[in-house]
Enzyme design. Structure first.
Site, short mmCIF file in Angstrom:
data_model
loop_
_atom_site.label_atom_id
_atom_site.label_comp_id
_atom_site.label_asym_id
_atom_site.label_seq_id
_atom_site.Cartn_x
_atom_site.Cartn_y
_atom_site.Cartn_z
N GLU A 17 -29.88 20.77 6.12
CA GLU A 17 -28.77 20.01 5.55
C GLU A 17 -27.95 20.92 4.63
O GLU A 17 -28.50 21.62 3.78
CB GLU A 17 -29.28 18.81 4.74
CG GLU A 17 -28.14 17.98 4.17
CD GLU A 17 -28.61 16.83 3.30
OE1 GLU A 17 -29.15 15.86 3.86
OE2 GLU A 17 -28.45 16.91 2.07
N ALA A 127 -24.47 0.41 6.70
CA ALA A 127 -24.53 1.52 7.66
C ALA A 127 -24.60 1.01 9.10
O ALA A 127 -24.02 1.63 10.01
CB ALA A 127 -25.75 2.39 7.34
P1 FAD Z 1 -27.55 0.60 4.38
O1 FAD Z 1 -28.47 0.62 5.55
O2 FAD Z 1 -26.21 0.01 4.59
O3 FAD Z 1 -28.28 -0.05 3.19
C1 FAD Z 1 -27.65 -0.18 1.93
C2 FAD Z 1 -28.21 -1.42 1.21
O4 FAD Z 1 -27.83 -2.62 1.90
C3 FAD Z 1 -29.74 -1.43 1.16
O5 FAD Z 1 -30.13 -2.00 -0.05
C4 FAD Z 1 -30.12 -2.34 2.33
O6 FAD Z 1 -31.37 -2.95 2.10
C5 FAD Z 1 -28.97 -3.34 2.33
N1 FAD Z 1 -28.65 -3.84 3.69
C6 FAD Z 1 -28.44 -3.10 4.80
N2 FAD Z 1 -28.11 -3.91 5.84
C7 FAD Z 1 -28.10 -5.17 5.36
C8 FAD Z 1 -27.82 -6.44 5.92
N3 FAD Z 1 -27.47 -6.57 7.22
N4 FAD Z 1 -27.90 -7.54 5.12
C9 FAD Z 1 -28.23 -7.42 3.82
N5 FAD Z 1 -28.52 -6.23 3.22
C10 FAD Z 1 -28.44 -5.13 3.99
N6 FAD Z 1 -24.81 9.54 0.81
C11 FAD Z 1 -23.55 10.06 0.81
O7 FAD Z 1 -22.70 9.59 0.05
N7 FAD Z 1 -23.22 11.08 1.65
C12 FAD Z 1 -24.11 11.64 2.51
O8 FAD Z 1 -23.78 12.55 3.25
C13 FAD Z 1 -25.45 11.14 2.51
N8 FAD Z 1 -26.39 11.64 3.34
C14 FAD Z 1 -27.66 11.10 3.37
C15 FAD Z 1 -28.59 11.59 4.29
C16 FAD Z 1 -29.87 11.05 4.35
C17 FAD Z 1 -30.87 11.60 5.34
C18 FAD Z 1 -30.23 9.98 3.46
C19 FAD Z 1 -31.61 9.40 3.49
C20 FAD Z 1 -29.30 9.49 2.56
C21 FAD Z 1 -28.00 10.03 2.50
N9 FAD Z 1 -27.04 9.53 1.62
C22 FAD Z 1 -25.76 10.06 1.63
C23 FAD Z 1 -27.38 8.48 0.66
C24 FAD Z 1 -27.19 7.06 1.26
O9 FAD Z 1 -25.85 6.84 1.58
C25 FAD Z 1 -27.68 6.07 0.21
O10 FAD Z 1 -29.08 6.21 0.07
C26 FAD Z 1 -27.29 4.62 0.37
O11 FAD Z 1 -27.67 3.95 -0.84
C27 FAD Z 1 -28.01 3.87 1.48
O12 FAD Z 1 -27.51 4.25 2.66
P2 FAD Z 1 -27.91 3.53 4.06
O13 FAD Z 1 -27.14 4.28 5.05
O14 FAD Z 1 -29.36 3.41 4.23
O15 FAD Z 1 -27.25 2.09 3.81
#
Ligand code: FAD
Length: 295
Positions: A17, A127
């Protein structure tokens, strides 16, 4: 071949990364790091997006640099925060035009120090919606061989009260079209195996690549736990504090990361994704220590 294709092979993947640079000097460091890491023949390198205040256009520049200068497949991170659906569609279209096939769809975190932050009124909340959008845009442009990955959280899943929602969210992501996941950093192999087993038991079958971060200084240990909320193991902090030079601290951090990586591979992890902080020394030593050099 996309990352989903690579993950169907028996051989564990090796990937790194990187993050977009914010100054000309940082860009020089990144170029040098990329060149050195490219010589280990990684399967892909991922580029963060909008994280820690870096600009989104710089991320695109790094993705292009990677593909053009090194012919290494880029995994382009994308985040929902602070962007409208239309803006996201434009970014996805630009990446597709440049030939990017692999995306990591994330929600992103609200900017730090903004307690009144609200999601973009025309944006996406989760996401999983971004996973669907990437597939939708690719279909609309007749691109069929794309691959979308997502984030997974072993340390969160290890907490009883979050276990079910961690798996539910992974299921939403897979149903939306996610083909693999990369984890947040964690330090116990059992947290990874528990997440994988629980996911499978609930019908979530996408391969989950563990992310490993060589922590090479106490400063980095503090920063990593602030950013992720995952505490750095006390024995690692003690080893870093006891180290009498930067080289000794790096050796302690790499040894810790190498031990975890070997345990993960022995437990069946499909690859190792190394956080580099745009520096090559610890990443290279880790690859050497793991004996994981892609051919
Ligand atoms: P989601 O899956 O959308 O989850 C976010 C929150 O919403 C969680 O609390 C989840 O429980 C809740 N949720 C999800 N779906 C639902 C639903 N349908 N109904 C109700 N609640 C729901 N951040 C950056 O800004 N830039 C980056 O490049 C970046 N790269 C990353 C790479 C990796 C490998 C990881 C692990 C994280 C990265 N992050 C990055 C951080 C990430 O964006 C954060 O951790 C963020 O808080 C969660 O992202 P997610 O994609 O899991 O979100």
């Amino acid at each position: 071949m996309t990352i989903a294709g690579l993950l169907r092979h028996e051989r564990p993947t090796l990937s790194y990364e990187l993050f977009p640079p914010r100054t000309p000097a940082a860009e020089e460091t990144l170029r040098a790091t990329m060149k050195v890491l490219a010589d280990t023949h990684p399967d892909f390198m991922s580029i963060t997006y909008g994280a820690s205040g870096t600009t989104r256009s710089t991320s695109r520049g790094v993705v292009q640099m990677l593909a053009e200068a090194h012919t290494i497949p880029p995994l382009a991170h994308l985040t929902c925060v602070d962007q409208s659906r239309d803006e996201l569609i434009t970014v996805i279209e630009e990446y597709l035009e440049e030939g990017v096939l692999d995306f990591l769809a994330l929600r992103g975190d609200p900017p730090q120090g903004t307690p009144d932050w609200r999601p973009h009124p025309d944006g996406l909340l989760y996401a999983s919606q971004l996973v669907s959008l990437v597939h939708e845009v690719a279909r609309a442009h007749g691109v069929s061989d794309i691959c979308v990955g997502v984030a997974a959280f072993p340390a969160t899943h290890a907490m009883e009260r979050w276990r079910q929602s961690a798996i539910d969210v992974m299921r939403f992501k897979e149903r939306a079209g996610a083909q693999f996941a990369i984890t947040q950093v964690f330090y116990e192999v059992e947290q990874y195996t528990a997440l994988v087993e629980d996911a499978l038991a609930h019908g979530v079958t996408m391969p989950i690549i563990p992310e490993v971060m060589p922590i090479v200084s106490t400063r980095r240990a503090v920063r990593a736990s602030e950013l992720t909320g995952v505490p750095t193991p006390v024995e690692l902090v003690a080893a870093l504090e006891a180290a009498e030079s930067d080289d000794a601290a790096r050796a302690a951090g790499v040894a810790h990361a190498a031990r975890l990586s070997r345990e993960l591979l022995d437990a069946g992890a499909p690859g190792i994704h190394i956080i580099t902080f745009n520096q090559s020394a610890a990443a290279l030593e880790l690859v050497e220590a793991m004996g994981l050099r892609a051919s």
